[in-house]
Motif scaffolding. Structure first.
Motif, PDB file in Angstrom:
ATOM      1  N   ALA A  81     -20.531  -6.629 -12.654  1.00  0.00           N
ATOM      2  CA  ALA A  81     -21.213  -5.739 -11.859  1.00  0.00           C
ATOM      3  C   ALA A  81     -22.513  -6.652 -11.505  1.00  0.00           C
ATOM      4  CB  ALA A  81     -21.435  -4.417 -12.486  1.00  0.00           C
ATOM      5  N   GLY A  82     -22.826  -7.015 -12.383  1.00  0.00           N
ATOM      6  CA  GLY A  82     -24.146  -7.813 -12.059  1.00  0.00           C
ATOM      7  C   GLY A  82     -24.076  -8.926 -11.115  1.00  0.00           C
ATOM      8  N   ALA A 109     -21.284   0.799 -10.058  1.00  0.00           N
ATOM      9  CA  ALA A 109     -21.542  -0.753 -10.212  1.00  0.00           C
ATOM     10  C   ALA A 109     -22.974  -0.653 -10.673  1.00  0.00           C
ATOM     11  CB  ALA A 109     -21.300  -1.352  -8.680  1.00  0.00           C
ATOM     12  N   ILE A 110     -23.776   0.269 -10.057  1.00  0.00           N
ATOM     13  CA  ILE A 110     -25.353   0.222 -10.364  1.00  0.00           C
ATOM     14  C   ILE A 110     -25.555   0.455 -11.769  1.00  0.00           C
ATOM     15  CG2 ILE A 110     -27.367   1.117  -9.832  1.00  0.00           C
ATOM     16  CD1 ILE A 110     -26.836   1.330  -6.985  1.00  0.00           C
ATOM     17  N   PRO A 111     -25.097   1.393 -12.311  1.00  0.00           N
ATOM     18  CA  PRO A 111     -25.305   1.794 -13.729  1.00  0.00           C
ATOM     19  C   PRO A 111     -24.756   0.618 -14.498  1.00  0.00           C
ATOM     20  CG  PRO A 111     -24.550   3.629 -12.863  1.00  0.00           C
ATOM     21  CD  PRO A 111     -24.237   2.607 -11.881  1.00  0.00           C
ATOM     22  N   ALA A 112     -23.501  -0.033 -14.269  1.00  0.00           N
ATOM     23  CA  ALA A 112     -22.826  -0.845 -15.201  1.00  0.00           C
ATOM     24  C   ALA A 112     -23.949  -2.462 -14.993  1.00  0.00           C
ATOM     25  CB  ALA A 112     -21.543  -1.363 -14.628  1.00  0.00           C
ATOM     26  N   ALA A 113     -24.313  -2.580 -13.954  1.00  0.00           N
ATOM     27  CA  ALA A 113     -25.051  -3.928 -13.631  1.00  0.00           C
ATOM     28  C   ALA A 113     -26.364  -3.759 -14.412  1.00  0.00           C
ATOM     29  CB  ALA A 113     -25.459  -4.116 -12.263  1.00  0.00           C
ATOM     30  N   LEU A 114     -26.967  -2.379 -14.319  1.00  0.00           N
ATOM     31  CA  LEU A 114     -28.175  -2.273 -15.282  1.00  0.00           C
ATOM     32  C   LEU A 114     -28.087  -2.089 -16.898  1.00  0.00           C
ATOM     33  CD1 LEU A 114     -30.081   0.352 -12.794  1.00  0.00           C
ATOM     34  CD2 LEU A 114     -30.395  -2.089 -13.037  1.00  0.00           C
ATOM     35  N   ASP A 140     -36.846  -6.416 -11.475  1.00  0.00           N
ATOM     36  CA  ASP A 140     -36.115  -7.073 -10.513  1.00  0.00           C
ATOM     37  C   ASP A 140     -34.698  -6.411 -10.448  1.00  0.00           C
ATOM     38  OD1 ASP A 140     -38.318  -8.435  -9.962  1.00  0.00           O
ATOM     39  OD2 ASP A 140     -37.509 -10.129 -11.259  1.00  0.00           O
ATOM     40  N   ARG A 141     -34.164  -5.890 -11.603  1.00  0.00           N
ATOM     41  CA  ARG A 141     -32.914  -5.393 -11.327  1.00  0.00           C
ATOM     42  C   ARG A 141     -32.696  -4.393 -10.639  1.00  0.00           C
ATOM     43  NH1 ARG A 141     -30.247  -6.009 -17.489  1.00  0.00           N
ATOM     44  NH2 ARG A 141     -30.766  -7.900 -17.956  1.00  0.00           N
ATOM     45  N   THR A 142     -33.645  -3.198 -10.580  1.00  0.00           N
ATOM     46  CA  THR A 142     -33.427  -2.053  -9.865  1.00  0.00           C
ATOM     47  C   THR A 142     -33.580  -2.299  -8.562  1.00  0.00           C
ATOM     48  OG1 THR A 142     -35.629  -1.377 -10.678  1.00  0.00           O
ATOM     49  CG2 THR A 142     -34.076  -0.303 -11.715  1.00  0.00           C
ATOM     50  N   ARG A 143     -34.650  -3.208  -8.225  1.00  0.00           N
ATOM     51  CA  ARG A 143     -35.133  -3.766  -6.902  1.00  0.00           C
ATOM     52  C   ARG A 143     -33.895  -4.105  -6.247  1.00  0.00           C
ATOM     53  NH1 ARG A 143     -36.284  -8.342  -4.903  1.00  0.00           N
ATOM     54  NH2 ARG A 143     -36.780  -9.370  -6.829  1.00  0.00           N
ATOM     55  N   LYS A 144     -33.306  -5.137  -6.699  1.00  0.00           N
ATOM     56  CA  LYS A 144     -32.223  -5.921  -6.180  1.00  0.00           C
ATOM     57  C   LYS A 144     -31.062  -4.997  -5.997  1.00  0.00           C
ATOM     58  CE  LYS A 144     -32.527 -10.658  -7.857  1.00  0.00           C
ATOM     59  NZ  LYS A 144     -32.081 -11.745  -8.359  1.00  0.00           N
ATOM     60  N   ARG A 147     -26.444  -9.958  -7.890  1.00  0.00           N
ATOM     61  CA  ARG A 147     -26.996 -11.225  -8.390  1.00  0.00           C
ATOM     62  C   ARG A 147     -28.148 -10.977  -9.596  1.00  0.00           C
ATOM     63  NH1 ARG A 147     -27.946 -13.656  -2.203  1.00  0.00           N
ATOM     64  NH2 ARG A 147     -25.864 -14.042  -1.824  1.00  0.00           N
ATOM     65  N   ILE A 148     -27.522 -10.324 -10.512  1.00  0.00           N
ATOM     66  CA  ILE A 148     -28.365  -9.951 -11.633  1.00  0.00           C
ATOM     67  C   ILE A 148     -27.352 -10.515 -12.722  1.00  0.00           C
ATOM     68  CG2 ILE A 148     -28.827  -7.993 -13.270  1.00  0.00           C
ATOM     69  CD1 ILE A 148     -29.146  -6.161 -10.439  1.00  0.00           C
ATOM     70  N   ASP A 149     -28.397 -11.028 -13.716  1.00  0.00           N
ATOM     71  CA  ASP A 149     -27.600 -11.550 -15.117  1.00  0.00           C
ATOM     72  C   ASP A 149     -28.475 -11.183 -16.153  1.00  0.00           C
ATOM     73  OD1 ASP A 149     -29.878 -13.269 -15.348  1.00  0.00           O
ATOM     74  OD2 ASP A 149     -28.626 -15.014 -14.464  1.00  0.00           O
TER      75      ASP A 149
END
Length: 203
Positions: free
Chosen positions: A145-146, A184-189, A159-163, A150-152
């Protein structure tokens, strides 16, 4: 519905493109004043912007339990995914207000150059491994999801919530991608930095 000062500040950021760019505090102040001169103007001279009131309002909204914005007075502000959704649901509250200020931050210009429009953003989502798995009804990992945003593990929290909010806004109107974003957003965060990195960020 009566708008609070916080509501106005969020709508001002939305009107300036705060879903896909970082907006300077002074730009946000001008837009907020255009929406509600009584709330953000001097008492004796309402045509003048009360910058301190705008700064305080932005800071308080950013410190809320489920904030609609993130940022700082020095570096500027952007909408969170919650803020993007709220602005989308309440856009009509602006009525006939005409926002004349244009965002001037370098961050806004960089983001537009990088994304090159919503078409590229939609293509990025649709070609991602997470989206492929989602369309098949299969689970994807926070790392997958990240990758969409483009989040790792090393991406700072701010920067995570901004992206996430930027990509959410650029793909708005594409119904299946909008549905995918809700997962996807909750998973990436949820991505966690290595222990040493987490300790450093919390200091």
């Amino acid at each position: 519905m009566r708008l609070t000062k916080k509501d106005v500040s969020v709508l001002a950021l939305g009107a300036l493109g705060g879903a896909t760019a970082v907006i300077d505090t002074e730009d946000a102040a001008i837009a907020a004043h255009e929406i509600d001169r009584d709330a953000f103007g001097w008492k004796k001279y309402p045509e003048r912007i009360d910058l301190d009131t705008v700064r305080t309002t932005l800071r308080h909204e950013g410190e809320a339990k489920n904030p609609r914005i993130e940022g700082s007075i020095q570096n500027g502000w952007h909408l969170t995914p919650h803020g993007v959704a709220w602005v989308g649901a309440n856009q009509g509250l602006l009525g006939d207000v005409n926002i004349t200020v244009a965002p001037t931050s370098a961050a806004a210009q960089r983001w537009r150059a990088e994304t090159r429009g919503s078409g590229a953003a939609v293509n990025r989502v649709r070609t991602s491994e997470a989206f492929r798995l989602w369309t098949q009804g299969r689970e994807f990992t926070p790392r997958e999801a990240g990758g969409v945003f483009r989040i790792d593990e090393y991406t700072p929290a701010k920067d995570r919530t901004r992206k996430a909010a930027q990509l959410q806004e650029l793909t708005r109107g594409d119904k299946d991608i909008e549905a995918f974003m809700k997962d996807a957003i909750p998973a990436a965060l949820e991505l966690r930095a290595p222990a040493g990195r987490q300790d450093k960020e919390n200091q």
